[in-house]
Design a protein around this motif. Structure first.
Motif, PDB file in Angstrom:
ATOM      1  N   ALA A   1     -16.043  17.602 -10.559  1.00 18.61           N
ATOM      2  CA  ALA A   1     -15.340  16.319 -10.439  1.00 18.61           C
ATOM      3  C   ALA A   1     -13.787  16.457 -11.073  1.00 18.61           C
ATOM      4  N   GLU A   2     -13.878  17.317 -12.034  1.00 18.04           N
ATOM      5  CA  GLU A   2     -12.549  17.598 -12.855  1.00 18.04           C
ATOM      6  C   GLU A   2     -11.888  18.513 -12.110  1.00 18.04           C
ATOM      7  N   ALA A   3     -12.541  19.595 -11.326  1.00 12.61           N
ATOM      8  CA  ALA A   3     -11.688  20.478 -10.695  1.00 12.61           C
ATOM      9  C   ALA A   3     -11.058  19.649  -9.379  1.00 12.61           C
ATOM     10  N   MET A   4     -11.689  18.842  -8.833  1.00 17.63           N
ATOM     11  CA  MET A   4     -11.241  18.122  -7.431  1.00 17.63           C
ATOM     12  C   MET A   4      -9.899  16.978  -8.147  1.00 17.63           C
ATOM     13  N   HIS A   5     -10.129  16.692  -9.332  1.00 18.33           N
ATOM     14  CA  HIS A   5      -9.402  15.939  -9.929  1.00 18.33           C
ATOM     15  C   HIS A   5      -7.716  16.636  -9.948  1.00 18.33           C
ATOM     16  N   TRP A   6      -8.037  18.025 -10.590  1.00 15.91           N
ATOM     17  CA  TRP A   6      -6.810  18.695 -10.757  1.00 15.91           C
ATOM     18  C   TRP A   6      -6.179  19.202  -9.510  1.00 15.91           C
ATOM     19  N   LEU A   7      -7.067  19.219  -8.240  1.00 15.81           N
ATOM     20  CA  LEU A   7      -6.347  19.874  -6.959  1.00 15.81           C
ATOM     21  C   LEU A   7      -5.660  18.535  -6.578  1.00 15.81           C
ATOM     22  N   ARG A   8      -6.100  17.069  -6.768  1.00 20.05           N
ATOM     23  CA  ARG A   8      -5.433  15.948  -6.034  1.00 20.05           C
ATOM     24  C   ARG A   8      -4.212  15.731  -7.080  1.00 20.05           C
ATOM     25  N   GLU A   9      -3.971  15.956  -8.190  1.00 19.60           N
ATOM     26  CA  GLU A   9      -3.079  15.425  -9.040  1.00 19.60           C
ATOM     27  C   GLU A   9      -2.069  16.563  -9.672  1.00 19.60           C
ATOM     28  N   ASP A  10      -2.540  17.858 -10.090  1.00 21.83           N
ATOM     29  CA  ASP A  10      -1.788  18.621 -10.742  1.00 21.83           C
ATOM     30  C   ASP A  10      -1.537  20.188 -10.397  1.00 21.83           C
ATOM     31  N   ILE A  11      -1.911  20.671  -9.027  1.00 24.01           N
ATOM     32  CA  ILE A  11      -1.872  21.905  -8.685  1.00 24.01           C
ATOM     33  C   ILE A  11      -0.833  21.839  -7.650  1.00 24.01           C
ATOM     34  N   ASP A  12      -0.113  23.446  -7.932  1.00 27.53           N
ATOM     35  CA  ASP A  12       1.050  23.523  -6.889  1.00 27.53           C
ATOM     36  C   ASP A  12       0.510  24.481  -6.079  1.00 27.53           C
ATOM     37  N   GLY A  13      -0.165  25.293  -6.147  1.00 26.63           N
ATOM     38  CA  GLY A  13      -0.683  26.324  -5.153  1.00 26.63           C
ATOM     39  C   GLY A  13      -2.277  26.685  -5.424  1.00 26.63           C
ATOM     40  N   VAL A  14      -2.642  27.472  -4.718  1.00 23.57           N
ATOM     41  CA  VAL A  14      -4.226  27.577  -4.833  1.00 23.57           C
ATOM     42  C   VAL A  14      -4.599  29.164  -4.524  1.00 23.57           C
ATOM     43  N   ILE A  15      -5.228  29.590  -5.419  1.00 27.56           N
ATOM     44  CA  ILE A  15      -5.868  30.985  -5.001  1.00 27.56           C
ATOM     45  C   ILE A  15      -7.371  30.740  -4.762  1.00 27.56           C
ATOM     46  N   TYR A  16      -7.768  30.973  -3.496  1.00 28.97           N
ATOM     47  CA  TYR A  16      -9.283  30.377  -3.234  1.00 28.97           C
ATOM     48  C   TYR A  16      -9.881  31.731  -3.181  1.00 28.97           C
ATOM     49  N   MET A  17     -11.062  31.812  -4.095  1.00 31.72           N
ATOM     50  CA  MET A  17     -11.891  33.050  -4.340  1.00 31.72           C
ATOM     51  C   MET A  17     -12.909  33.064  -3.539  1.00 31.72           C
ATOM     52  N   LEU A  18     -13.371  34.136  -2.860  1.00 29.94           N
ATOM     53  CA  LEU A  18     -14.577  34.088  -1.907  1.00 29.94           C
ATOM     54  C   LEU A  18     -15.222  35.472  -2.506  1.00 29.94           C
ATOM     55  N   ASP A  19     -16.699  35.362  -2.343  1.00 35.63           N
ATOM     56  CA  ASP A  19     -17.465  36.624  -2.532  1.00 35.63           C
ATOM     57  C   ASP A  19     -17.671  37.224  -1.272  1.00 35.63           C
ATOM     58  N   SER A  20     -16.986  38.502  -0.980  1.00 34.98           N
ATOM     59  CA  SER A  20     -17.084  39.084   0.332  1.00 34.98           C
ATOM     60  C   SER A  20     -18.305  39.693   0.817  1.00 34.98           C
ATOM     61  N   THR A  21     -19.434  39.623  -0.056  1.00 35.36           N
ATOM     62  CA  THR A  21     -20.545  39.927   0.269  1.00 35.36           C
ATOM     63  C   THR A  21     -21.477  38.826   0.896  1.00 35.36           C
ATOM     64  N   THR A  22     -20.856  37.509   0.910  1.00 35.77           N
ATOM     65  CA  THR A  22     -21.650  36.202   1.317  1.00 35.77           C
ATOM     66  C   THR A  22     -20.730  35.519   2.594  1.00 35.77           C
ATOM     67  N   ASP A  23     -21.564  34.869   3.214  1.00 31.83           N
ATOM     68  CA  ASP A  23     -20.997  34.348   4.542  1.00 31.83           C
ATOM     69  C   ASP A  23     -19.781  33.190   4.264  1.00 31.83           C
ATOM     70  N   PRO A  24     -18.647  33.666   4.675  1.00 30.35           N
ATOM     71  CA  PRO A  24     -17.396  32.452   4.453  1.00 30.35           C
ATOM     72  C   PRO A  24     -17.512  31.172   5.074  1.00 30.35           C
ATOM     73  N   PHE A  25     -18.399  31.156   5.854  1.00 30.71           N
ATOM     74  CA  PHE A  25     -18.604  29.919   6.646  1.00 30.71           C
ATOM     75  C   PHE A  25     -19.326  28.715   6.233  1.00 30.71           C
ATOM     76  N   MET A  26     -19.484  28.938   4.814  1.00 27.69           N
ATOM     77  CA  MET A  26     -20.190  27.665   4.146  1.00 27.69           C
ATOM     78  C   MET A  26     -19.568  26.518   4.254  1.00 27.69           C
ATOM     79  N   GLN A  27     -20.429  25.317   4.049  1.00 27.91           N
ATOM     80  CA  GLN A  27     -19.767  24.034   4.205  1.00 27.91           C
ATOM     81  C   GLN A  27     -18.707  23.896   3.229  1.00 27.91           C
ATOM     82  N   VAL A  28     -19.031  24.203   2.061  1.00 30.14           N
ATOM     83  CA  VAL A  28     -17.999  24.041   0.666  1.00 30.14           C
ATOM     84  C   VAL A  28     -16.733  24.766   1.018  1.00 30.14           C
ATOM     85  N   ASN A  29     -16.574  25.684   1.790  1.00 28.27           N
ATOM     86  CA  ASN A  29     -15.342  26.524   1.777  1.00 28.27           C
ATOM     87  C   ASN A  29     -14.644  25.841   2.871  1.00 28.27           C
ATOM     88  N   ILE A  30     -15.406  25.510   4.141  1.00 31.90           N
ATOM     89  CA  ILE A  30     -14.544  24.696   5.211  1.00 31.90           C
ATOM     90  C   ILE A  30     -13.983  23.252   4.559  1.00 31.90           C
TER      91      ILE A  30
END
Length: 217
Positions: free
Chosen positions: A126-155
């Motif tokens: 919940a805190e992470a989502m609050h930061w994203l809505r209010e206080d973030i200017d850009g995002v580095i989105y990290m993915l483990d390249s050994t796993t499936d990137p099409f997971m629901q949370v990533n989309i």
């Protein structure tokens, strides 16, 4: 004459403050997001150590080790051509669509401790989502390249970031592992820059820094 001197001094002070704010170097607040155990804190620590000599937080193989956002301010990253970007790095808790205390039992935690960890992890999301809505200017989105990137949370997360019109760099992490497949991540999100790295070993991190200057500067 005394009144004029006081008035002039006040005006000069206000004007000086305006100039300082106008010429102050822009600082960008960059959030490192992604699912649990993608390597967010490992990367945050590497960035902080490379450019300030300090770390941001501990890492662990247990999911949701980071349960509160941690920030490192005034990191100045320099590129090969002399360009720089000044930023605050925010290491955020891992985002997921479901947190079950049973997953912590697999790491040897007692039930009571696992329930507390799950509650704290939920609050961290919940805190992470609050930061994203209010206080973030850009995002580095990290993915483990050994796993499936099409997971629901990533989309879901990429959609939220795009809806906010935030610049985003997708990092395909853990290329030091034999089953890493960063090409899958590039094909999953062709609309965004993808940089393949090993946050643990530092491989290709210089490429990431150059991309950060280009997209966040």
């Amino acid at each position: 004459m005394k009144i004029f001197s006081q008035t002039f001094g006040t005006v000069r002070k206000k004007f000086s403050g305006m100039l300082n704010r106008f010429f102050k170097k822009k600082r960008t607040r960059i959030g490192i997001y992604g699912p649990p155990n993608a390597g967010k804190t490992t990367l945050a620590n590497r960035i902080a150590r490379d450019w300030t000599g300090d770390a941001i937080g501990p890492v662990s193989e247990i999911p949701h080790e980071t349960r509160r956002a941690r920030r490192k301010e005034d990191i100045i990253i320099s590129g090969a051509n002399g360009n720089t970007v000044t930023m605050d790095i925010v290491d955020t808790p891992g985002v997921t669509t479901k947190i079950d205390y049973h997953e912590f039992l697999e790491f040897g935690m007692e039930k009571d401790e696992a329930i507390i960890r799950a509650r704290e992890a939920t609050e961290g999301v919940a805190e992470a989502m609050h930061w994203l809505r209010e206080d973030i200017d850009g995002v580095i989105y990290m993915l483990d390249s050994t796993t499936d990137p099409f997971m629901q949370v990533n989309i879901m997360m990429i959609g939220i970031i795009e809806a906010r019109n935030l610049p985003v760099i997708i990092v395909a992490n853990k290329i030091d592992l034999t089953d890493a497949a960063p090409a899958r991540i590039r094909s999953a999100f062709p609309q965004h820059p993808v940089v393949a790295i090993s946050g643990l070993e530092g491989k290709n991190v210089e490429d990431l820094y150059e991309t950060m200057i280009e997209y966040f500067g």
